[in-house]
Write an enzyme that holds these catalytic residues in place. Structure first.
Site, PDB file in Angstrom:
ATOM      1  N   LEU A 258     -65.284 135.392  10.899  1.00 43.31           N
ATOM      2  CA  LEU A 258     -64.627 136.701  10.980  1.00 43.31           C
ATOM      3  C   LEU A 258     -65.676 137.763  11.306  1.00 43.31           C
ATOM      4  O   LEU A 258     -65.582 138.888  10.837  1.00 43.31           O
ATOM      5  CB  LEU A 258     -63.916 137.036   9.668  1.00 43.31           C
ATOM      6  N   GLY A 261     -67.719 141.086  17.195  1.00 37.87           N
ATOM      7  CA  GLY A 261     -68.877 141.209  18.075  1.00 37.87           C
ATOM      8  C   GLY A 261     -68.460 141.357  19.522  1.00 37.87           C
ATOM      9  O   GLY A 261     -67.296 141.698  19.805  1.00 37.87           O
ATOM     10  N   CYS A 268     -68.660 125.493  24.316  1.00 38.10           N
ATOM     11  CA  CYS A 268     -67.448 124.886  23.747  1.00 38.10           C
ATOM     12  C   CYS A 268     -66.223 125.795  23.772  1.00 38.10           C
ATOM     13  O   CYS A 268     -65.228 125.471  24.412  1.00 38.10           O
ATOM     14  CB  CYS A 268     -67.709 124.430  22.324  1.00 38.10           C
TER      15      CYS A 268
HETATM   16  C1  UDX Z   1     -68.624 125.389  18.228  1.00 33.60           C
HETATM   17  C2  UDX Z   1     -67.919 124.852  16.973  1.00 33.60           C
HETATM   18  O1  UDX Z   1     -68.274 125.669  15.843  1.00 33.60           O
HETATM   19  C3  UDX Z   1     -68.299 123.421  16.734  1.00 33.60           C
HETATM   20  O2  UDX Z   1     -67.566 122.914  15.642  1.00 33.60           O
HETATM   21  C4  UDX Z   1     -67.959 122.613  17.994  1.00 33.60           C
HETATM   22  O3  UDX Z   1     -68.336 121.299  17.839  1.00 33.60           O
HETATM   23  C5  UDX Z   1     -68.650 123.203  19.197  1.00 33.60           C
HETATM   24  O4  UDX Z   1     -68.291 124.569  19.335  1.00 33.60           O
HETATM   25  P1  UDX Z   1     -71.025 126.321  18.892  1.00 33.60           P
HETATM   26  O5  UDX Z   1     -70.449 126.546  20.243  1.00 33.60           O
HETATM   27  O6  UDX Z   1     -72.361 125.690  18.769  1.00 33.60           O
HETATM   28  O7  UDX Z   1     -70.018 125.415  18.009  1.00 33.60           O
HETATM   29  O8  UDX Z   1     -71.156 127.738  18.180  1.00 33.60           O
HETATM   30  P2  UDX Z   1     -70.424 128.579  17.050  1.00 33.60           P
HETATM   31  O9  UDX Z   1     -71.381 128.836  15.953  1.00 33.60           O
HETATM   32  O10 UDX Z   1     -69.132 128.005  16.671  1.00 33.60           O
HETATM   33  O11 UDX Z   1     -70.224 129.978  17.825  1.00 33.60           O
HETATM   34  C6  UDX Z   1     -69.504 130.037  19.043  1.00 33.60           C
HETATM   35  C7  UDX Z   1     -69.476 131.465  19.560  1.00 33.60           C
HETATM   36  O12 UDX Z   1     -68.658 132.281  18.736  1.00 33.60           O
HETATM   37  C8  UDX Z   1     -70.830 132.178  19.620  1.00 33.60           C
HETATM   38  O13 UDX Z   1     -70.923 132.910  20.824  1.00 33.60           O
HETATM   39  C9  UDX Z   1     -70.809 133.102  18.422  1.00 33.60           C
HETATM   40  O14 UDX Z   1     -71.630 134.240  18.620  1.00 33.60           O
HETATM   41  C10 UDX Z   1     -69.346 133.477  18.361  1.00 33.60           C
HETATM   42  N1  UDX Z   1     -68.890 133.861  17.023  1.00 33.60           N
HETATM   43  C11 UDX Z   1     -68.899 132.961  15.995  1.00 33.60           C
HETATM   44  C12 UDX Z   1     -68.423 135.157  16.798  1.00 33.60           C
HETATM   45  O15 UDX Z   1     -68.394 135.985  17.706  1.00 33.60           O
HETATM   46  N2  UDX Z   1     -67.979 135.486  15.544  1.00 33.60           N
HETATM   47  C13 UDX Z   1     -67.977 134.601  14.512  1.00 33.60           C
HETATM   48  O16 UDX Z   1     -67.551 134.982  13.417  1.00 33.60           O
HETATM   49  C14 UDX Z   1     -68.446 133.300  14.749  1.00 33.60           C
END
Ligand code: UDX
Length: 443
Positions: A258, A261, A268
């Protein structure tokens, strides 16, 4: 157990190294011969905390090896994980050409039982297609053999690893999902993961594939939800960080994912959301909720650029400093990073961009032509009209902001991750803008 991993990218390499760490003998395979040669010299092509150390350790001990050929590498293996890329096609469908190629090659060289396990994110029903590809490519060889063709199973074992903490996630998973069609496949996969003592969810193949789709798309939905809320917070003077905190204490909601940003990026979420929308479409369902998730994410970047434009007036000939390029901290991965869209939009308006990222600069070089990549965070802010924080690397929060202020032409900070202490910066004399932080904005 003897295990082969086909595809030595982020997922394959982390999985291979970690499986060696929990006691298996693992061969990591890739058709990129240059990459295999590098790995055989102990060079890790990606940055992932803890990976290099473990890779070197198990390579040295012989428990982990690398091969450029499926026929050779997968020969001894009982379990073959498929972890090759499934990039998006123009229409959003996942491109499964690499998966088909791997299935065909495994079939051609198979002479004993094998369990093929999908690790890559694939649309539901891919398992059935892998099975068919193997049958088609294996049977002719065994047509006249008395013994008949060797048996095989196909299973799904989706990965949930987050980049930046992938090794840690592998060792301590919330759950391991295995989608199987036979008892033998279930037994083997339980054996693979037994050392982790993790919660194992056993389903059929199609359900496991769907769990992966639904999990990633739900996480993306959570992010877009809070980002949409942040837009309203900005307008009514509420603080999205406090909103998230207040919501997060409710166990049914939870605080994770949550963080408002500039939007989600990475290899992914954007791709998986596209693929799920397409899969739904093909099955006759219009997944409009997920389409909106995608739209909110795109708008989030555009509205950030509009905010910058509003506060620094003309972008033409302005110098804009950027801290953080990678799609998230603790990785050098630039795939679908929000920084790319934001920077391209600023350049399009005629701004000059100076940037610094602790790990992502090498990969950023080709993706961001015209951007001046600087040696450190302080060099990046030299003469800048404003500073954007786009990736929440730890080192940025402990920067010497007096030094930063001195180096800048105008002391304005746009914090695209709500990462810095906005109130402290405002007290120092910066104009600070976060995302959905109505109360800290001093206009
Ligand atoms: C994700 C899934 O979490 C993981 O389970 C799956 O296997 C692959 O995809 P990942 O892509 O490595 O993993 O990154 P993650 O930490 O999930 O963040 C993804 C994106 O969302 C990032 O750009 C991050 O900055 C953004 N994000 C994440 C937000 O903007 N807000 C959040 O609260 C969480």
């Amino acid at each position: 157990m003897e295990i082969a991993i086909v595809g030595s990218g982020y997922v394959g390499l982390v999985t291979g190294v970690c499986l060696a760490h929990i006691g298996h003998r693992v061969v990591c395979i890739d058709n990129d011969q240059a990459k295999i040669r590098q790995l055989q010299k102990g060079h890790v092509p990606i940055y992932e905390p803890g990976l290099e150390e473990l890779l070197k350790k198990y390579y040295k001990s012989g428990r982990l090896s690398f091969s450029g050929s499926i026929a050779e590498g997968a020969k001894k293996a009982t379990v073959v994980f498929i972890a090759v890329g499934t990039p998006s096609k123009k229409n959003g469908d996942a491109d499964l050409t690499y998966i088909e190629n791997v299935a065909r090659e495994v079939a051609r060289s198979m002479d004993s039982y094998k369990l093929l396990v999908e690790k890559s994110t694939v649309p539901a029903e891919t398992g059935k297609r892998i099975e068919r590809t193997i049958r088609l490519n294996m049977h002719p060889r065994f047509k006249n053999s008395k013994k008949g063709a060797p048996q095989f199973d196909v299973a799904s074992n989706p990965e949930f690893l987050r980049e930046g903490s992938a090794v840690e996630d592998f060792m301590n998973p919330d759950r391991v999902v295995i989608g199987v069609e036979t008892k033998r496949a279930e037994r083997l996969l339980r054996e693979v993961y037994a050392p982790l003592k993790a919660k194992i969810v056993v389903t059929n193949l199609a359900t496991a594939e769907m769990i992966k789709h639904a999990s990633n798309s739900f996480l993306a939905t959570k992010i877009s939800f809070i980002n949409a809320v942040s837009r309203i917070c900005d307008r009514v003077g509420a603080d999205v960080e406090k909103v998230a905190e207040g919501m997060g204490f409710d166990k049914r909601i939870g605080r994770a994912f949550l963080n408002a940003g500039v939007g989600y990026g990475g290899s992914c979420f954007p791709k998986d959301v596209d693929a799920f929308v397409r899969l739904a479409e093909k099955s006759g369902y219009d997944f409009h909720l997920l389409k909106s998730v995608r739209q909110v994410n795109a708008e989030q970047k555009a509205s950030f650029v509009r905010l910058i434009e509003d506060k620094i007036w003309n972008l033409k000939d302005k110098t804009i400093a950027v801290w953080g390029l990678a799609f998230k901290p603790d990785t050098d991965d630039m795939r679908s990073a929000a920084s790319l869209d934001v920077i391209h939009a600023l350049q399009h308006e005629g701004a000059a961009v100076r940037a610094y990222d602790p790990k992502g600069m090498e990969r950023a070089r080709n993706l961001l032509p015209g951007v001046k990549l600087c040696a450190d965070a302080y060099a990046a802010v030299k003469g800048a009209d404003c500073l954007l924080l786009l990736t929440e690397w730890k080192e940025f929060s402990s920067a010497d902001f007096k030094k930063v202020m001195k180096a800048m032409r105008q002391a304005i900070i746009f914090d695209g991750r709500n990462f810095l202490d906005g109130e402290a910066l405002s007290d120092m004399g910066f104009e600070y803008y976060g995302i959905g932080r109505g109360h800290v904005q001093k206009t």
